[in-house]
Design an enzyme around this catalytic site. Structure first.
Site, PDB file in Angstrom:
ATOM      1  NE  ARG A   1       0.901  10.459   9.955  1.00  0.00           N
ATOM      2  CZ  ARG A   1       0.547   9.450   9.180  1.00  0.00           C
ATOM      3  NH1 ARG A   1      -0.621   8.911   9.295  1.00  0.00           N
ATOM      4  NH2 ARG A   1       1.394   8.993   8.284  1.00  0.00           N
TER       5      ARG A   1
ATOM      6  NE  ARG B   1      -6.672   4.339   5.777  1.00  0.00           N
ATOM      7  CZ  ARG B   1      -5.719   4.609   6.654  1.00  0.00           C
ATOM      8  NH1 ARG B   1      -5.965   4.643   7.917  1.00  0.00           N
ATOM      9  NH2 ARG B   1      -4.493   4.862   6.244  1.00  0.00           N
TER      10      ARG B   1
ATOM     11  CG  ASP C   1       3.672   1.487   9.391  1.00  0.00           C
ATOM     12  OD1 ASP C   1       3.288   2.355  10.194  1.00  0.00           O
ATOM     13  OD2 ASP C   1       3.896   1.729   8.192  1.00  0.00           O
TER      14      ASP C   1
ATOM     15  CE  LYS D   1      -1.572   1.638   4.087  1.00  0.00           C
ATOM     16  NZ  LYS D   1      -1.289   3.067   4.372  1.00  0.00           N
ATOM     17  CG  ASN D   2       2.378   2.714   3.538  1.00  0.00           C
ATOM     18  OD1 ASN D   2       1.212   3.036   3.295  1.00  0.00           O
ATOM     19  ND2 ASN D   2       2.832   2.514   4.760  1.00  0.00           N
TER      20      ASN D   2
ATOM     21  CB  CYS E   1      -4.456  10.671  11.987  1.00  0.00           C
ATOM     22  SG  CYS E   1      -2.804  10.009  11.921  1.00  0.00           S
TER      23      CYS E   1
HETATM   24  N1  EPU Z   1       7.465  14.452  10.262  1.00  0.00           N
HETATM   25  C1  EPU Z   1       7.689  15.782  10.527  1.00  0.00           C
HETATM   26  N2  EPU Z   1       7.505  16.683   9.521  1.00  0.00           N
HETATM   27  C2  EPU Z   1       7.123  16.308   8.266  1.00  0.00           C
HETATM   28  C3  EPU Z   1       6.906  14.943   8.001  1.00  0.00           C
HETATM   29  C4  EPU Z   1       7.086  14.040   9.015  1.00  0.00           C
HETATM   30  O1  EPU Z   1       8.030  16.143  11.654  1.00  0.00           O
HETATM   31  O2  EPU Z   1       6.995  17.171   7.404  1.00  0.00           O
HETATM   32  C5  EPU Z   1       7.654  13.464  11.331  1.00  0.00           C
HETATM   33  C6  EPU Z   1       6.394  12.677  11.644  1.00  0.00           C
HETATM   34  O3  EPU Z   1       5.539  13.375  12.523  1.00  0.00           O
HETATM   35  C7  EPU Z   1       6.951  11.418  12.242  1.00  0.00           C
HETATM   36  C8  EPU Z   1       8.222  11.200  11.418  1.00  0.00           C
HETATM   37  O4  EPU Z   1       8.558  12.476  10.872  1.00  0.00           O
HETATM   38  O5  EPU Z   1       7.318  11.651  13.583  1.00  0.00           O
HETATM   39  C9  EPU Z   1       8.133  10.194  10.314  1.00  0.00           C
HETATM   40  O6  EPU Z   1       6.978  10.431   9.528  1.00  0.00           O
HETATM   41  P1  EPU Z   1       6.957  10.155   7.965  1.00  0.00           P
HETATM   42  O7  EPU Z   1       6.875  11.439   7.239  1.00  0.00           O
HETATM   43  O8  EPU Z   1       8.073   9.223   7.611  1.00  0.00           O
HETATM   44  O9  EPU Z   1       5.566   9.407   7.799  1.00  0.00           O
HETATM   45  P2  EPU Z   1       4.672   9.441   6.495  1.00  0.00           P
HETATM   46  O10 EPU Z   1       5.561   9.494   5.319  1.00  0.00           O
HETATM   47  O11 EPU Z   1       3.610  10.448   6.627  1.00  0.00           O
HETATM   48  C10 EPU Z   1       4.610   6.865   6.015  1.00  0.00           C
HETATM   49  C11 EPU Z   1       3.589   5.775   5.992  1.00  0.00           C
HETATM   50  C12 EPU Z   1       3.158   5.449   7.409  1.00  0.00           C
HETATM   51  C13 EPU Z   1       4.387   5.040   8.212  1.00  0.00           C
HETATM   52  C14 EPU Z   1       5.443   6.154   8.167  1.00  0.00           C
HETATM   53  C15 EPU Z   1       6.739   5.803   8.869  1.00  0.00           C
HETATM   54  C16 EPU Z   1       2.419   6.098   3.880  1.00  0.00           C
HETATM   55  C17 EPU Z   1       1.160   6.436   3.180  1.00  0.00           C
HETATM   56  N3  EPU Z   1       2.424   6.202   5.216  1.00  0.00           N
HETATM   57  O12 EPU Z   1       3.967   8.010   6.578  1.00  0.00           O
HETATM   58  O13 EPU Z   1       2.276   4.334   7.301  1.00  0.00           O
HETATM   59  O14 EPU Z   1       4.031   4.786   9.547  1.00  0.00           O
HETATM   60  O15 EPU Z   1       5.747   6.462   6.778  1.00  0.00           O
HETATM   61  O16 EPU Z   1       7.306   4.672   8.329  1.00  0.00           O
HETATM   62  O17 EPU Z   1       3.396   5.715   3.261  1.00  0.00           O
HETATM   63  C18 EPU Z   1       0.525   2.912   7.910  1.00  0.00           C
HETATM   64  O18 EPU Z   1       0.690   2.326   6.832  1.00  0.00           O
HETATM   65  O19 EPU Z   1      -0.206   2.459   8.835  1.00  0.00           O
HETATM   66  C19 EPU Z   1       1.207   4.188   8.142  1.00  0.00           C
HETATM   67  C20 EPU Z   1       0.822   5.037   9.082  1.00  0.00           C
END
Ligand code: EPU
Length: 420
Positions: A120, A398, A306, A22-23, A115
């Site tokens: 986030r 999802r 995850d 998915k991701n 969320c």
């Molecule tokens: N963060 C910031 N600023 C930003 C972006 C992120 O501070 O601009 C912080 C976040 O708050 C968090 C950390 O950086 O503390 C890592 O977040 P990341 O940006 O890596 O998460 P994401 O890219 O939004 C994806 C996956 C998540 C998974 C995370 C971490 C998708 C659609 N989502 O989210 O998947 O937990 O990477 O590996 O790819 C799930 O599948 O259940 C899920 C939540």
């Protein structure tokens, strides 16, 4: 809202095939916005999130088709203004911003909200786009970006919790059509980022350092269509490993990439789970008692956030006390209170869950709060004595393709109860 009704106590036995990730699929679909040509993605999981992403792309003007795991996207002419309500509902949709901006020089999307797993923020996405020369304004709930042109530069993308997965992908995609060379430092190294980078290369992008924390992108003036197979879902694979171990079952996992979840295999082995790899399959069994095991979630190649919830469910069944520390999302422990309804003994101390294992879990009505928390409750329900009702399983829909069918094929007594 649908629920799962689970009669626990049956060891899972048999074979399961892992779906596409998915991701990886979500940003891969967004990457198709970089070209007017047709892109084909294979092994796309049929999930409400992937269907939703296609709706978002359609709302921007793309033509899409989803047929038995194959998605085609033709974004011949797209508009730079995303539908507010549609985009707001799925956080993963933020990764359309980079491709839209770099192609159209203007892009507005609704600001994704927080969320249950944390606030986030998207500050790192915006920092990266600003470094490439974008003007950014937050107005009326939208992030409005524009640029006369994007110009490559050096960008440090590390944040408080380390690299950002979707932030890296967003800036990577924006840099593909920027002028000159972009160097992204502290880039995320997750397999999903690697998969997107490989797809971008097959679309004509010039990227070096794929899989490393330093990505160097030399901008090109145009990208073209490409055909790509999505990597297997490592989180789905790990969820089935935990479920097999929790029920003292024996399961053959097909179609996964164990090299993508070495940290989870290592911790499961430490906990007493037996794992054998043989020509592309993984055999998981649990001969004896589970041992308490400590871990900390970290960016790749560390233990993935995850899988934290699923591992806590498993550690509820282990002998002794486990300390599970969450370092990626600050409040990702919503499953704990629900597991306690089932008899688990867990205390939250700052970023850690202290799990006193070895107690009998008993079935109960529980509430799913997010995708992985729901998976943890299903695992606990499969291992518990008696009947568990997991409510609000739209979260599972999802992110897990045909979860109940796959579990039923392994002998689990689980059924979907349709709600209104
Ligand atoms: N963060 C910031 N600023 C930003 C972006 C992120 O501070 O601009 C912080 C976040 O708050 C968090 C950390 O950086 O503390 C890592 O977040 P990341 O940006 O890596 O998460 P994401 O890219 O939004 C994806 C996956 C998540 C998974 C995370 C971490 C998708 C659609 N989502 O989210 O998947 O937990 O990477 O590996 O790819 C799930 O599948 O259940 C899920 C939540």
């Amino acid at each position: 809202m649908d629920s799962f009704l689970i009669q626990g106590g049956t060891p899972l036995r048999g074979e399961v095939t892992i779906s596409g990730s998915k991701n990886a699929a979500l940003p891969l679909m967004a990457a198709a916005l970089l070209t007017a040509d047709t892109c084909t993605l294979r092994r796309v999981p049929d999930l409400s999130d992937t269907r939703f992403m296609l709706r978002i792309l359609e709302s921007l003007g793309a033509e899409t088709r989803f047929d038995q795991g194959t998605v085609t996207i033709r974004a011949a002419s797209i508009r730079g203004f995303g539908d507010y309500e549609l985009i707001r509902k799925m956080r993963g949709s933020i990764c359309i911003l980079g491709p839209m901006l770099t192609r159209l020089k203007e892009a507005s999307v609704s600001l994704p909200g927080g969320c249950v797993i944390g606030t986030r923020p998207i500050d790192l996405h915006l920092k990266g786009l600003a470094a490439l020369g974008a003007r950014i304004e937050i107005d009326g709930g939208y992030v409005k970006t524009s640029a006369r042109k994007l110009v490559g530069t050096n960008i440090f993308l590390g944040g408080r919790a380390g690299p950002t997965v979707l932030g890296t992908v967003n800036i990577l995609m924006a840099a593909c059509l920027a002028e000159g060379v972009t160097v992204i430092e502290s880039a995320a190294c997750e397999p999903e980022v690697v998969d997107v980078a490989r797809f971008l290369v097959s679309m004509g992008a010039k990227i070096h350092g794929i899989g490393s924390p330093t990505l160097t992108v030399t901008g090109v003036s145009e990208m073209h269509g490409a055909d790509h197979e999505v990597i297997p879902d490592r989180i789905e694979a790990c969820t089935f490993l935990c479920a097999a171990a929790a029920t003292k079952g024996e399961v053959v996992v097909h179609g996964s990439r164990p090299d993508h979840f070495a940290a989870v295999i290592d911790k499961l082995q430490e906990a007493g789970v037996r794992m054998k790899q043989k020509s592309g399959t993984l055999l998981v069994s649990r001969p004896g008692r589970l041992r308490a095991t400590d871990l900390t979630t970290l960016p790749y190649a560390g233990f993935p956030t995850d899988v934290q919830a699923q591992f806590i469910a498993l550690m509820c069944l282990a002998q002794g006390t486990s300390v599970i520390t969450e370092r990626i999302f600050e409040s990702r422990f919503m499953h704990v209170a629900e597991l306690m309804r089932m008899g688990a003994d867990i205390a939250i101390e700052g970023p850690s869950a202290i799990v006193k294992g070895g107690r009998r879990l008993s079935g109960a009505p529980v509430m799913a709060s997010d995708l992985r928390a729901s998976a943890a409750l299903v695992i606990a329900g499969l291992a518990a004595e008696g009947e568990t009702m997991v409510n609000r399983i739209y979260h599972l829909d999802r992110g897990y393709e045909r979860m109940e069918a796959k579990l039923q094929a392994l002998g689990a007594r689980i059924q979907r109860v349709e709600g209104e």
